[in-house]
Design a protein around this motif. Structure first.
Motif, PDB file in Angstrom:
ATOM      1  N   GLN A 234    -135.089 -45.713  91.058  1.00  0.00           N
ATOM      2  CA  GLN A 234    -133.989 -44.909  91.596  1.00  0.00           C
ATOM      3  C   GLN A 234    -133.772 -45.157  93.079  1.00  0.00           C
ATOM      4  OE1 GLN A 234    -134.527 -40.661  91.263  1.00  0.00           O
ATOM      5  NE2 GLN A 234    -132.436 -40.211  91.898  1.00  0.00           N
ATOM      6  N   ILE A 235    -134.848 -45.169  93.861  1.00  0.00           N
ATOM      7  CA  ILE A 235    -134.660 -45.358  95.296  1.00  0.00           C
ATOM      8  C   ILE A 235    -134.316 -46.815  95.629  1.00  0.00           C
ATOM      9  CG2 ILE A 235    -136.086 -43.389  95.933  1.00  0.00           C
ATOM     10  CD1 ILE A 235    -138.367 -45.209  96.525  1.00  0.00           C
ATOM     11  N   SER A 236    -134.713 -47.754  94.776  1.00  0.00           N
ATOM     12  CA  SER A 236    -134.305 -49.144  94.976  1.00  0.00           C
ATOM     13  C   SER A 236    -132.800 -49.288  94.764  1.00  0.00           C
ATOM     14  CB  SER A 236    -135.064 -50.075  94.020  1.00  0.00           C
ATOM     15  OG  SER A 236    -136.455 -50.064  94.289  1.00  0.00           O
ATOM     16  N   LEU A 237    -132.267 -48.582  93.767  1.00  0.00           N
ATOM     17  CA  LEU A 237    -130.823 -48.596  93.537  1.00  0.00           C
ATOM     18  C   LEU A 237    -130.094 -47.936  94.703  1.00  0.00           C
ATOM     19  CD1 LEU A 237    -128.392 -49.196  91.758  1.00  0.00           C
ATOM     20  CD2 LEU A 237    -128.814 -47.035  90.550  1.00  0.00           C
ATOM     21  N   GLN A 238    -130.664 -46.884  95.262  1.00  0.00           N
ATOM     22  CA  GLN A 238    -130.056 -46.246  96.422  1.00  0.00           C
ATOM     23  C   GLN A 238    -130.007 -47.208  97.609  1.00  0.00           C
ATOM     24  OE1 GLN A 238    -132.350 -42.682  97.027  1.00  0.00           O
ATOM     25  NE2 GLN A 238    -131.482 -41.628  95.251  1.00  0.00           N
ATOM     26  N   ALA A 239    -131.060 -47.991  97.770  1.00  0.00           N
ATOM     27  CA  ALA A 239    -131.073 -48.980  98.847  1.00  0.00           C
ATOM     28  C   ALA A 239    -129.978 -50.023  98.635  1.00  0.00           C
ATOM     29  CB  ALA A 239    -132.438 -49.652  98.934  1.00  0.00           C
ATOM     30  N   PHE A 240    -129.842 -50.496  97.395  1.00  0.00           N
ATOM     31  CA  PHE A 240    -128.802 -51.476  97.079  1.00  0.00           C
ATOM     32  C   PHE A 240    -127.417 -50.919  97.418  1.00  0.00           C
ATOM     33  CE2 PHE A 240    -125.683 -53.181  94.040  1.00  0.00           C
ATOM     34  CZ  PHE A 240    -125.788 -54.546  94.309  1.00  0.00           C
TER      35      PHE A 240
ATOM     36  N   ARG B 225    -134.045 -47.584 105.162  1.00  0.00           N
ATOM     37  CA  ARG B 225    -135.282 -46.829 104.962  1.00  0.00           C
ATOM     38  C   ARG B 225    -135.010 -45.603 104.101  1.00  0.00           C
ATOM     39  NH1 ARG B 225    -138.490 -46.671 110.805  1.00  0.00           N
ATOM     40  NH2 ARG B 225    -139.111 -48.859 110.817  1.00  0.00           N
ATOM     41  N   ILE B 226    -135.885 -45.400 103.129  1.00  0.00           N
ATOM     42  CA  ILE B 226    -135.751 -44.255 102.232  1.00  0.00           C
ATOM     43  C   ILE B 226    -137.093 -43.549 102.138  1.00  0.00           C
ATOM     44  CG2 ILE B 226    -135.226 -43.484  99.889  1.00  0.00           C
ATOM     45  CD1 ILE B 226    -133.388 -45.828  99.567  1.00  0.00           C
ATOM     46  N   ILE B 227    -137.046 -42.231 102.272  1.00  0.00           N
ATOM     47  CA  ILE B 227    -138.250 -41.427 102.123  1.00  0.00           C
ATOM     48  C   ILE B 227    -138.201 -40.741 100.759  1.00  0.00           C
ATOM     49  CG2 ILE B 227    -137.167 -39.483 103.351  1.00  0.00           C
ATOM     50  CD1 ILE B 227    -139.959 -38.687 104.314  1.00  0.00           C
ATOM     51  N   LEU B 228    -139.252 -40.905  99.991  1.00  0.00           N
ATOM     52  CA  LEU B 228    -139.404 -40.234  98.701  1.00  0.00           C
ATOM     53  C   LEU B 228    -140.318 -39.037  98.933  1.00  0.00           C
ATOM     54  CD1 LEU B 228    -139.119 -40.064  95.589  1.00  0.00           C
ATOM     55  CD2 LEU B 228    -141.075 -41.637  95.435  1.00  0.00           C
ATOM     56  N   LEU B 229    -139.756 -37.853  98.851  1.00  0.00           N
ATOM     57  CA  LEU B 229    -140.505 -36.620  99.122  1.00  0.00           C
ATOM     58  C   LEU B 229    -140.819 -35.929  97.806  1.00  0.00           C
ATOM     59  CD1 LEU B 229    -141.613 -34.599 101.220  1.00  0.00           C
ATOM     60  CD2 LEU B 229    -139.355 -33.510 101.230  1.00  0.00           C
TER      61      LEU B 229
ATOM     62  N   PRO C 299    -128.133 -40.129  97.173  1.00  0.00           N
ATOM     63  CA  PRO C 299    -129.472 -39.592  97.455  1.00  0.00           C
ATOM     64  C   PRO C 299    -129.339 -38.128  97.849  1.00  0.00           C
ATOM     65  CG  PRO C 299    -128.715 -41.020  99.233  1.00  0.00           C
ATOM     66  CD  PRO C 299    -127.706 -41.141  98.136  1.00  0.00           C
ATOM     67  N   ASP C 300    -130.443 -37.426  97.906  1.00  0.00           N
ATOM     68  CA  ASP C 300    -130.383 -35.994  98.193  1.00  0.00           C
ATOM     69  C   ASP C 300    -129.992 -35.686  99.627  1.00  0.00           C
ATOM     70  OD1 ASP C 300    -131.078 -35.095  95.604  1.00  0.00           O
ATOM     71  OD2 ASP C 300    -133.165 -35.628  95.990  1.00  0.00           O
TER      72      ASP C 300
END
Length: 365
Positions: free
Chosen positions: A132-138, A151-155, A78-79
């Motif tokens: 993409q963010i679901s894969l990052q969570a995995f 927890r992931i924030i999509l900005l 992630p960024d």
């Protein structure tokens, strides 16, 4: 006293920097990397506020952390990541807890970011990045075996959505996934000659890896309560203040996140106001819109999985040109090795509208 004044001046300088970097990012809306500096300044401010009232442990930013990298798995980045470290009791062992990951996307459109058009476009773009963010969570759960939530924030520009993912079952987490490039994160990635080939190459869909729907804590809210092109006198919105506090365990109903057990707190500054943030609740309209988006996104995978795949064509350069069955559009590799595709038809989500804005005359009254 001298130390307090130094801290106050430092916080004032950081707040001014956030306003400047906000202007810098908005000047070239098609440059995602400009938002990185803007977001990093916000994270630095949060860590300084943390240091005001916490002596135990360290809160720090980790640019592009590598998550889930094992010998059988390459991982993703992630960024940005926000971590908390502390020494556990008498064992003298270092404990590292993930607080928040951030994925940044540009918001490229004519006009200003603080407009209704920008709000709607940011809202519509959430659908495009759920995979993409679901894969990052995995991958985050693979990286932190003891974490029960991620927890992931999509900005997107200055509009943010926060999703909280629950750890999948042991059976799901133990699935063999050679590398993230073999995880289908968008339904449009279907297009192989047969599903048998997809299974033989070890490919998985993201909904197979993350079967539980994430909880949406904030949906497409502006970071600032008073955004303006000059970046002057900015204040964080109640939604952003709430997320900052809840992520650091400073709100009683922060949930069962591991970081809440630390009982962390924050100092204060002009930019942040935590008085009303504790009572923030996502508006019903926003909750309904997110449910529609995530349901539609998951249904896309089911439809794509059931449709008859089309035969791959040969592009002008002899490379394969796959035809995703879910969209019926041709995706091909161009001469400069970049992917090119026709502009997709307008999504029905573009017809959704957020709650109406109050007229300035009404506010004054």
């Amino acid at each position: 006293m001298e130390r307090d004044e130094t801290v106050t001046l430092s916080l004032k300088s950081l707040q001014d920097k956030i306003g400047t970097l906000y202007r810098y990012a908005e000047e070239q809306k098609n440059r995602e990397n400009r938002i990185y500096a803007f977001w990093e300044a916000i994270i630095v401010l949060i860590t300084r506020l943390f240091e005001q009232v916490n002596q135990n442990g360290t809160l720090f930013s980790y640019p592009q952390p590598l998550l889930g990298a094992k010998k059988d798995f390459y991982g993703v980045m992630p960024d940005s990541g926000l971590y908390f470290t502390s020494i556990e009791g008498d064992s003298d062992s270092l404990r590292v807890s993930p607080i928040l990951f951030c994925e940044i996307k540009c918001l490229d459109l004519p006009g200003d970011w603080h407009s209704l058009d920008a709000e709607l476009q940011a809202q519509n773009l959430v659908h495009e990045h759920l995979g993409q963010i679901s894969l990052q969570a995995f991958c985050g759960f693979r990286e932190f075996p003891k974490a029960e939530t991620i927890r992931i924030i999509l900005l997107i520009g200055i509009y943010f959505t926060v999703l909280e993912f629950q750890r999948p079952s042991k059976e799901t987490m133990s699935q063999k996934v050679p590398k993230p490039s073999k995880v289908i994160v968008k339904a449009s990635m279907f297009g192989h000659p047969s599903l048998r080939l997809r299974q033989a190459t070890g490919q998985k869909t993201i909904v197979e890896l993350m079967p539980k729907q994430p909880e949406c804590l904030v949906f497409s809210e502006c970071i600032f309560a008073n955004p303006n092109k000059e970046g002057a006198g900015l204040k964080f919105s109640d939604a952003f203040n709430f997320i900052v506090r809840s992520c650091l365990g400073d709100v009683d109903n922060a949930g069962n996140s591991a970081q809440a057990a630390h009982g962390l707190g924050l100092g204060s500054c002009d930019l942040m106001n935590f008085v009303d943030a504790e009572n923030y609740k996502m508006p019903p309209d926003s909750y309904k819109t997110f449910q529609e988006i995530v349901t539609e996104w998951r249904n896309d995978f089911e439809i794509a999985d059931k449709e008859t795949p089309k035969t791959p064509k040969r592009g002008p350069l002899g490379s394969l040109m796959e035809t995703p069955t879910s969209t019926g559009k041709d995706y091909q590799i161009t001469s400069d090795h970049s992917y090119n595709s026709p502009t997709p038809p307008p999504r029905k989500t573009q017809q959704r509208h957020k709650r109406p804005r109050k007229d300035k005359s009404e506010e004054a009254a």
